[in-house]
Design a protein around this motif. Structure first.
Motif, mmCIF file in Angstrom:
data_model
loop_
_atom_site.group_PDB
_atom_site.id
_atom_site.type_symbol
_atom_site.label_atom_id
_atom_site.label_comp_id
_atom_site.label_asym_id
_atom_site.label_seq_id
_atom_site.Cartn_x
_atom_site.Cartn_y
_atom_site.Cartn_z
ATOM 1 N N ARG A 235 4.257 13.747 1.836
ATOM 2 C CA ARG A 235 3.119 13.056 2.432
ATOM 3 C C ARG A 235 2.052 12.698 1.407
ATOM 4 O O ARG A 235 0.868 12.754 1.693
ATOM 5 N N LYS A 236 2.452 12.346 0.241
ATOM 6 C CA LYS A 236 1.495 11.953 -0.780
ATOM 7 C C LYS A 236 1.582 10.447 -0.988
ATOM 8 O O LYS A 236 2.659 9.875 -1.033
ATOM 9 N N ALA A 237 0.428 9.829 -1.130
ATOM 10 C CA ALA A 237 0.409 8.373 -1.261
ATOM 11 C C ALA A 237 0.829 7.941 -2.659
ATOM 12 O O ALA A 237 0.436 8.545 -3.655
ATOM 13 N N LEU A 238 1.649 6.909 -2.704
ATOM 14 C CA LEU A 238 1.961 6.282 -3.987
ATOM 15 C C LEU A 238 0.818 5.344 -4.337
ATOM 16 O O LEU A 238 0.460 4.464 -3.561
ATOM 17 N N GLU A 239 0.230 5.534 -5.487
ATOM 18 C CA GLU A 239 -0.925 4.730 -5.870
ATOM 19 C C GLU A 239 -0.507 3.287 -6.148
ATOM 20 O O GLU A 239 0.449 3.045 -6.891
ATOM 21 N N PRO A 240 -1.222 2.334 -5.603
ATOM 22 C CA PRO A 240 -0.885 0.926 -5.824
ATOM 23 C C PRO A 240 -0.938 0.552 -7.301
ATOM 24 O O PRO A 240 -1.821 0.991 -8.047
ATOM 25 N N ASN A 241 0.031 -0.231 -7.727
ATOM 26 C CA ASN A 241 0.086 -0.835 -9.063
ATOM 27 C C ASN A 241 0.330 0.139 -10.213
ATOM 28 O O ASN A 241 0.407 -0.289 -11.372
ATOM 29 N N LYS A 242 0.490 1.425 -9.950
ATOM 30 C CA LYS A 242 0.678 2.380 -11.043
ATOM 31 C C LYS A 242 2.031 2.215 -11.736
ATOM 32 O O LYS A 242 2.190 2.563 -12.902
ATOM 33 N N ILE A 243 2.988 1.678 -11.032
ATOM 34 C CA ILE A 243 4.325 1.502 -11.596
ATOM 35 C C ILE A 243 4.321 0.541 -12.784
ATOM 36 O O ILE A 243 5.209 0.575 -13.641
ATOM 37 N N TYR A 244 3.300 -0.299 -12.879
ATOM 38 C CA TYR A 244 3.226 -1.261 -13.989
ATOM 39 C C TYR A 244 3.227 -0.565 -15.347
ATOM 40 O O TYR A 244 3.882 -1.022 -16.283
ATOM 41 N N HIS A 245 2.486 0.515 -15.457
ATOM 42 C CA HIS A 245 2.332 1.162 -16.761
ATOM 43 C C HIS A 245 3.658 1.714 -17.277
ATOM 44 O O HIS A 245 3.919 1.697 -18.483
ATOM 45 N N GLU A 246 4.480 2.197 -16.382
ATOM 46 C CA GLU A 246 5.799 2.682 -16.787
ATOM 47 C C GLU A 246 6.641 1.534 -17.357
ATOM 48 O O GLU A 246 7.312 1.697 -18.379
#
Length: 381
Positions: free
Chosen positions: A228-239
């Motif tokens: 139940r933890k939110a995936l932060e928007p747009n964080k996948i870009y940095h990876e």
């Protein structure tokens, strides 16, 4: 080609690159039906602030030698029947009902002027392409690139800006990675446990149908081990950016974003690597302004086109699969598959944009399932 058969391509949305994509599909229809295309974006369009001015031609060269005023003739016939020579300049408020607007009716009409103000994806038109046509045998992506390169020519003053910026800031620091990051949509939160109940109203229709031909990279989110933890928007870009920097020794990051906070975030994280144009950006909690004077509105359109074409001149590109701007970048030039990523989240074969908040539960292990089953048995006893 007969000089009394026309396809009038009106605006479909209020978003510049959405409307260009709509124009591309209609241009294919014009070719398949042997009609002269006439593009007309009226005053109400987001990027047209001039009264009685064709918004399309504020940014792009005319598609044909005809204008809407050349096809307003009492002796002409029109289709759909809602149109005639007296009302061709106005907007049909009932177009969303799609009455008289299916592909078969549009393609088979014998009227002098067929008016198209609804969107058809190119993949729906492929069955109508004959062997003698240039697009025969092409994929959806190839057809869009064929149409884009054939018809879409930006105005000279905009092109001068693009070339000037590229030569000054990007040309000598290659390889360059372009990154398009849309502002976080705080109005959209998806609970993936109840994903069937979600009703996303963004631009999913335009691109979900191209999923089989997508060059983008998806991120499967149902494997997450976060309860139940939110995936932060747009964080996948940095990876993804880290992978390109490490693998290709990227020298510069050309950032396209409509958000002030995103620009600051990337400048702090990547420092002098980040290059961006001077344009209007909105705070993460702000709203876009549509009540601007005509010259400012054209400037906003130029800023969008300038960023898009600059991204297409870069060596690599990471974008958002739910963005018409990101897809426009892929249409301008032929990209090697490894040089481009259009990101989206994938959960149970359904696509979600990366700029929204997603709530994911922890996937149950077999041990946990058995344990819960045993507990239920004891409760029954």
């Amino acid at each position: 080609m007969p000089n009394d058969r026309f396809l009038l391509i009106k605006a479909w949305s209020y978003i510049l690159w959405e409307d260009v994509k709509h124009v591309l599909g209609q241009l294919l229809i014009a070719e398949l039906t042997d009609r002269i295309p006439v593009v007309y974006w009226p005053t109400h369009c987001l990027h047209n602030g001039f009264v009685y001015t064709n918004g399309f031609e504020l940014y792009f060269e005319p598609i044909s030698n005809y204008t809407i005023f050349d096809i307003v003739k009492p002796e002409y016939t029109y289709y759909p029947p809602v149109w005639d020579h007296d009302n061709l300049l106005v907007e049909d408020q009932s177009k969303e009902t799609w009455i008289y607007r299916n592909i078969g009716e549009i393609m088979s009409s014998n009227a002098n002027v067929v008016v198209s103000d609804v969107y058809f994806d190119v993949y729906k038109l492929i069955p109508f392409i004959k062997k003698s046509h240039s697009a025969y045998g092409m994929t959806v992506q190839q057809i869009y690139r064929y149409l884009f390169n054939k018809y879409i020519k930006i105005k000279q003053d905009i092109n001068i800006e693009i070339e000037g910026f590229y030569n000054s800031w990007l040309k000598d620091d290659r390889p360059v990675l372009a990154v398009h990051v849309r502002r976080v949509d705080k109005d959209q939160v998806f609970d993936l446990d109840n994903y069937k109940k979600n009703n996303f109203k963004g631009s999913t229709q335009s691109y979900s149908e191209n999923q089989k031909n997508s060059m983008g990279k998806h991120v499967k989110i149902y494997k997450l081990r976060k309860k139940r933890k939110a995936l932060e928007p747009n964080k996948i870009y940095h990876e993804e950016i880290s992978k390109y920097i490490e693998k290709y020794n990227v020298k510069k990051i050309f950032l396209l974003t409509d958000c002030e906070e995103t620009l600051k975030e990337y400048q702090q994280k990547y420092g002098s690597m980040v290059v961006s144009t001077e344009c209007k950006r909105i705070p993460i909690d702000g709203e876009a302004s549509y009540m601007e004077n005509p010259m400012v509105k054209r400037r906003r359109g130029i800023e969008i086109i300038k960023d898009t074409y600059l991204a297409a001149k870069c060596d690599f590109f990471i974008g958002n699969d739910f963005s018409s701007l990101s897809h426009a970048v892929t249409n301008i030039q032929e990209w090697p598959n490894n040089n481009i990523r259009l990101l989206y989240y994938l959960f149970k074969k359904r696509k979600y944009p990366v700029n929204v908040e997603l709530l994911a539960c922890r996937k149950k292990s077999i041990f946990r399932v058995i344990t819960e089953w045993i507990k239920k048995l004891f409760k029954k006893d």
